[in-house]
Scaffold this active site. Sequence first.
Site, PDB file in Angstrom:
ATOM      1  N   GLU A 174     -23.186  -8.974 -23.037  1.00 14.41           N
ATOM      2  CA  GLU A 174     -23.419 -10.068 -22.361  1.00 14.41           C
ATOM      3  C   GLU A 174     -22.742 -10.168 -20.830  1.00 14.41           C
ATOM      4  OE1 GLU A 174     -22.440 -14.194 -20.822  1.00 14.41           O
ATOM      5  OE2 GLU A 174     -21.077 -12.742 -21.606  1.00 14.41           O
ATOM      6  N   HIS A 234     -11.812 -13.575 -18.598  1.00 16.44           N
ATOM      7  CA  HIS A 234     -11.946 -12.586 -18.073  1.00 16.44           C
ATOM      8  C   HIS A 234     -10.810 -11.873 -17.391  1.00 16.44           C
ATOM      9  CE1 HIS A 234     -16.603 -13.382 -17.091  1.00 16.44           C
ATOM     10  NE2 HIS A 234     -16.131 -13.303 -18.354  1.00 16.44           N
TER      11      HIS A 234
HETATM   12 ZN   LIG Z   1     -18.582 -15.006 -22.882  1.00 18.36          ZN
END
Ligand SMILES: [Zn+2]
Length: 460
Positions: free
Chosen positions: A328, A426
């Site tokens: 993804e 992230h």
């Molecule tokens: Zn994600």
Amino acid sequence: MKNIVFLIICLSGLFSYGQIKSEIEERLSNIYDFALTESKSYNWLDHLSNDIGGRLSGSLNAERAVLWVKEELEGLGLDSVWLQPVMVPKWVRGTYEYANIESSLGNTINVNVCALGGSIASPSSGIRANVIEVKSFEELAELGKEKIKGKIVFFNRPMQANLISTFQAYSGCVNQRYSGAEMAAKYGAAAVLVRSMNLRLDDYPHTGVMSYGNLSLKKRIPAAAISTNDAQLLSSMIALNPKLRFFLKQNCKNYPDVKSYNVIGEIKGSENPEKIILVGGHLDSWDLGDGAHDDGAGVVQSMGVLNIFKSLKFKPKNTLRVVLFMNEENGGRGASAYAKRTKKLKEEHVLALESDAGGFSPRGFSFDCNDKYFNKILTWKDYFEPYLIHYFKKGGSAADVAPLKNDKTVLAGLRPDSQRYFDHHHSEMDTFDAINKRELELGGATMAALVYLVDQLGFE
Ligand SMILES: [Zn+2]
């Protein structure tokens, strides 16, 4: 007499409606009880995060995650578990990045940066150049080639703090990260630095995917994210001394695509096996943390939904399928491959629900579907009231299920509280210790509750 018969019919209708309602309420209560006392999701996430770790597509850890998830699903006694092969990009960070601000010759301050996913490396000796700060692509265009050539473009538009949905704030900024290098390279920039997508001021740079669009290989420039604290520092130092220089060295590399897999498991439907209810998350993650929130949480919650159905001996009328999508983060190849397979096999998905917004307290769902189905969903809101689930909004689902869009399918995304998500997203802050067990399990229970309602009542 007629009236009495009518009354009896009405009363028996009311009685059976009441009976169905209380049966459903009891089932939902069983689901939440189980999730808070016996679910495996938190322990699964512990293993996925701490024993396997960050799972960037094409990495050894991603392969380990595929094999482990397959084994765990097999252990649940599902009707079938299989791997769907998919080719994925392989990008490797290499040794950690290094950067500093040089305010005058020999005077440097180190700052925290990380390469953006997909970026090229800097030259092996690094890049040292003047910096030009901008807040938008319009500003970049106004400055033009003359002022930008040879410089490092610093995109410093912060996430908008007054938005309640932090995802909306993210959407308002992420074009700097995704397309900043492509845009700046057109004006001859030497590199780009992007303010991290983070509402908090801290020292952690946040990576994420970027694209060079159609830029030829030799026109590409290195792209890095800088922590929010260091973005503030750099901006204030530029204001004092526009001639300062910035040094960036990064060592990442793109490799040819490699083979990986979506992991899929299902319980066959007892009445409508050809109709599928899908729950899922994405198995890959970025490499800086261990991907506990993004999207280890969604993975273990989705696996948990099938575990709940198996353990409570709920026999779904429709086929209940879990899909753990690969890639993804930097390509969406797993989602495309799954959608392609669906089309080829002419499979019908009734609901496709993804959890990919962190493992925080669930608030509800967003739905992408027609008005008729959405209105039906709204009639179920009361069932969720005891669990403090109240957010049922039309608009958007999640990245991996979005390609399944058609008139007959309800696409949905679990919507947890989003206030702290971008502290972690992230970055090396996305770790298992940032997961609260109860919040995580409540999210899984909320998914299972919606799945149960769709399975039992349908949208028609
Ligand atoms: Zn994600």
